[in-house]
Design a protein around this motif. Structure first.
Motif, mmCIF file in Angstrom:
data_model
loop_
_atom_site.group_PDB
_atom_site.id
_atom_site.type_symbol
_atom_site.label_atom_id
_atom_site.label_comp_id
_atom_site.label_asym_id
_atom_site.label_seq_id
_atom_site.Cartn_x
_atom_site.Cartn_y
_atom_site.Cartn_z
ATOM 1 N N PHE A 3 2.410 0.400 -2.545
ATOM 2 C CA PHE A 3 3.331 0.586 -1.437
ATOM 3 C C PHE A 3 4.389 1.589 -1.884
ATOM 4 N N LEU A 4 4.607 2.632 -1.071
ATOM 5 C CA LEU A 4 5.530 3.684 -1.458
ATOM 6 C C LEU A 4 6.977 3.254 -1.226
ATOM 7 N N THR A 5 7.850 3.762 -2.068
ATOM 8 C CA THR A 5 9.288 3.553 -1.925
ATOM 9 C C THR A 5 9.900 4.859 -1.434
ATOM 10 N N ASP A 6 11.227 4.924 -1.450
ATOM 11 C CA ASP A 6 11.909 6.153 -1.040
ATOM 12 C C ASP A 6 11.746 7.268 -2.062
ATOM 13 N N VAL A 7 11.309 6.909 -3.255
ATOM 14 C CA VAL A 7 11.092 7.919 -4.300
ATOM 15 C C VAL A 7 9.917 8.806 -3.889
ATOM 16 N N LEU A 8 10.083 10.097 -4.051
ATOM 17 C CA LEU A 8 9.069 11.055 -3.617
ATOM 18 C C LEU A 8 7.994 11.204 -4.692
ATOM 19 N N GLN A 9 7.040 10.275 -4.660
ATOM 20 C CA GLN A 9 5.939 10.326 -5.618
ATOM 21 C C GLN A 9 4.756 9.530 -5.086
ATOM 22 N N PHE A 10 3.574 9.822 -5.664
ATOM 23 C CA PHE A 10 2.352 9.119 -5.331
ATOM 24 C C PHE A 10 1.675 8.667 -6.615
ATOM 25 N N PRO A 11 0.915 7.565 -6.550
ATOM 26 C CA PRO A 11 0.068 7.233 -7.700
ATOM 27 C C PRO A 11 -1.044 8.267 -7.817
ATOM 28 N N HIS A 12 -1.685 8.284 -8.983
ATOM 29 C CA HIS A 12 -2.801 9.201 -9.183
ATOM 30 C C HIS A 12 -3.925 8.838 -8.214
ATOM 31 N N PRO A 13 -4.585 9.829 -7.616
ATOM 32 C CA PRO A 13 -5.679 9.527 -6.684
ATOM 33 C C PRO A 13 -6.775 8.647 -7.271
ATOM 34 N N GLU A 14 -6.967 8.678 -8.571
ATOM 35 C CA GLU A 14 -7.985 7.841 -9.183
ATOM 36 C C GLU A 14 -7.638 6.354 -9.107
ATOM 37 N N GLU A 15 -6.400 6.042 -8.713
ATOM 38 C CA GLU A 15 -6.000 4.649 -8.513
ATOM 39 C C GLU A 15 -6.301 4.162 -7.102
ATOM 40 N N ALA A 16 -6.988 4.973 -6.316
ATOM 41 C CA ALA A 16 -7.310 4.619 -4.932
ATOM 42 C C ALA A 16 -8.220 3.402 -4.870
ATOM 43 N N SER A 17 -8.169 2.717 -3.731
ATOM 44 C CA SER A 17 -9.078 1.598 -3.488
ATOM 45 C C SER A 17 -10.502 2.132 -3.338
ATOM 46 N N ALA A 18 -11.452 1.223 -3.255
ATOM 47 C CA ALA A 18 -12.846 1.635 -3.099
ATOM 48 C C ALA A 18 -13.041 2.453 -1.829
ATOM 49 N N GLU A 19 -12.238 2.166 -0.799
ATOM 50 C CA GLU A 19 -12.343 2.921 0.459
ATOM 51 C C GLU A 19 -11.696 4.292 0.362
ATOM 52 N N GLY A 20 -10.831 4.481 -0.649
ATOM 53 C CA GLY A 20 -10.161 5.764 -0.815
ATOM 54 C C GLY A 20 -8.685 5.752 -0.495
ATOM 55 N N ILE A 21 -8.093 4.569 -0.238
ATOM 56 C CA ILE A 21 -6.668 4.490 0.071
ATOM 57 C C ILE A 21 -5.867 4.511 -1.230
ATOM 58 N N VAL A 22 -4.956 5.490 -1.319
ATOM 59 C CA VAL A 22 -4.137 5.659 -2.524
ATOM 60 C C VAL A 22 -2.832 4.878 -2.413
ATOM 61 N N ALA A 23 -2.215 4.908 -1.224
ATOM 62 C CA ALA A 23 -0.906 4.290 -1.068
ATOM 63 C C ALA A 23 -0.674 3.933 0.405
ATOM 64 N N VAL A 24 0.336 3.095 0.624
ATOM 65 C CA VAL A 24 0.693 2.640 1.962
ATOM 66 C C VAL A 24 2.195 2.825 2.146
ATOM 67 N N GLY A 25 2.590 3.294 3.334
ATOM 68 C CA GLY A 25 4.012 3.388 3.643
ATOM 69 C C GLY A 25 4.581 4.777 3.434
ATOM 70 N N GLY A 26 5.882 4.821 3.159
ATOM 71 C CA GLY A 26 6.543 6.112 3.007
ATOM 72 C C GLY A 26 6.867 6.716 4.361
ATOM 73 N N ASP A 27 6.880 8.035 4.422
ATOM 74 C CA ASP A 27 7.221 8.734 5.662
ATOM 75 C C ASP A 27 6.388 10.000 5.777
ATOM 76 N N LEU A 28 6.607 10.713 6.864
ATOM 77 C CA LEU A 28 5.877 11.954 7.102
ATOM 78 C C LEU A 28 6.805 13.160 6.975
ATOM 79 N N SER A 29 7.732 13.085 6.039
ATOM 80 C CA SER A 29 8.640 14.209 5.816
ATOM 81 C C SER A 29 7.850 15.406 5.294
ATOM 82 N N THR A 30 8.384 16.578 5.529
ATOM 83 C CA THR A 30 7.743 17.800 5.041
ATOM 84 C C THR A 30 7.513 17.740 3.547
ATOM 85 N N GLU A 31 8.499 17.243 2.817
ATOM 86 C CA GLU A 31 8.399 17.199 1.354
ATOM 87 C C GLU A 31 7.282 16.266 0.904
ATOM 88 N N ARG A 32 7.183 15.099 1.551
ATOM 89 C CA ARG A 32 6.152 14.146 1.135
ATOM 90 C C ARG A 32 4.754 14.648 1.508
#
Length: 215
Positions: A3-32
């Motif tokens: 689950f994403l926090t306000d910090v602008l970062q993502f886990p490594h894609p290799e940490e994705a679920s079997a379906e391919g989901i890397v993270a949940v939440g956050g926002d759709l800001s240009t920076e993110r």
């Protein structure tokens, strides 16, 4: 998957679920959004869900040299009925994409917030559109994110037969002339496979990204 926090970062894609989901939440800001695409991650969710960030394995891509143009499409191109433009009406293209129902996609996943977010990316010169015209009317098109050497296709629409395919072919030929290395098609569809797209391992795809060394 995190689950994403306000910090602008993502886990490594290799940490994705079997379906391919890397993270949940956050926002759709240009920076993110920019960070996500540079890391091989993209948002895909419907209005009833939180923001879901994906990096599927395998990844569907098209190498420009592998583009397949069928005999029937070559005739369509020669006939010259369609006209193509680039980046002339981005918002109209993405709104049309949002309104198209497809068998291989769930729900209307291009939400109003996504439309606004990608229009901001277009204003930044990162999100690009392709428009296909017939007798002065917009009949097809597509949009995506331009990473400089890789184009990340997001969605396309067609109001008449072959319009979106025509636009896609014109885009690939343009990108090939500009020495782009590949077009990211995200996930498998028969339509993309018919145009020459193939699946490759996620890590192979990530290694081709301009931001790979920052992972």
């Amino acid at each position: 998957m995190r689950f994403l926090t306000d910090v602008l970062q993502f886990p490594h894609p290799e940490e994705a679920s079997a379906e391919g989901i890397v993270a949940v939440g956050g926002d759709l800001s240009t920076e993110r959004l920019l960070l996500a695409y540079r890391l091989g991650i993209f948002p895909w969710f419907d209005e009833e869900q939180p923001i879901l960030w994906w990096s599927p394995d395998p990844r569907m891509v098209l190498f420009p040299d592998d583009l397949k143009v069928s005999k029937s499409m070559r005739k369509v191109i020669r006939d010259g009925h369609f006209k193509v433009t680039f980046n002339t009406c981005f918002r109209e293209v993405i709104i049309n994409c949002a309104g198209v129902k497809r068998e291989d996609e769930y729900g209307t996943w291009i939400t109003n917030d996504m439309v606004d977010a990608y229009c901001k990316l277009h204003e930044e010169g990162v999100a690009k559109s392709v428009e296909v015209w017939l007798d002065g009317a917009l009949v097809g098109g597509l949009y995506g994110i331009d990473l400089g050497t890789i184009f990340c296709g997001e969605s396309m629409f067609s109001k008449v037969s072959n319009a979106s395919k025509f636009g896609f072919i014109q885009l690939v030929q343009k990108l090939k002339a500009e020495n782009y290395s590949l077009i990211d098609c995200q996930v498998y569809t028969d339509h993309l496979a018919s145009l020459g797209a193939i699946e490759i391992p996620r890590m192979e795809f990530l290694s081709k990204l301009p931001g790979y060394t920052t992972l």
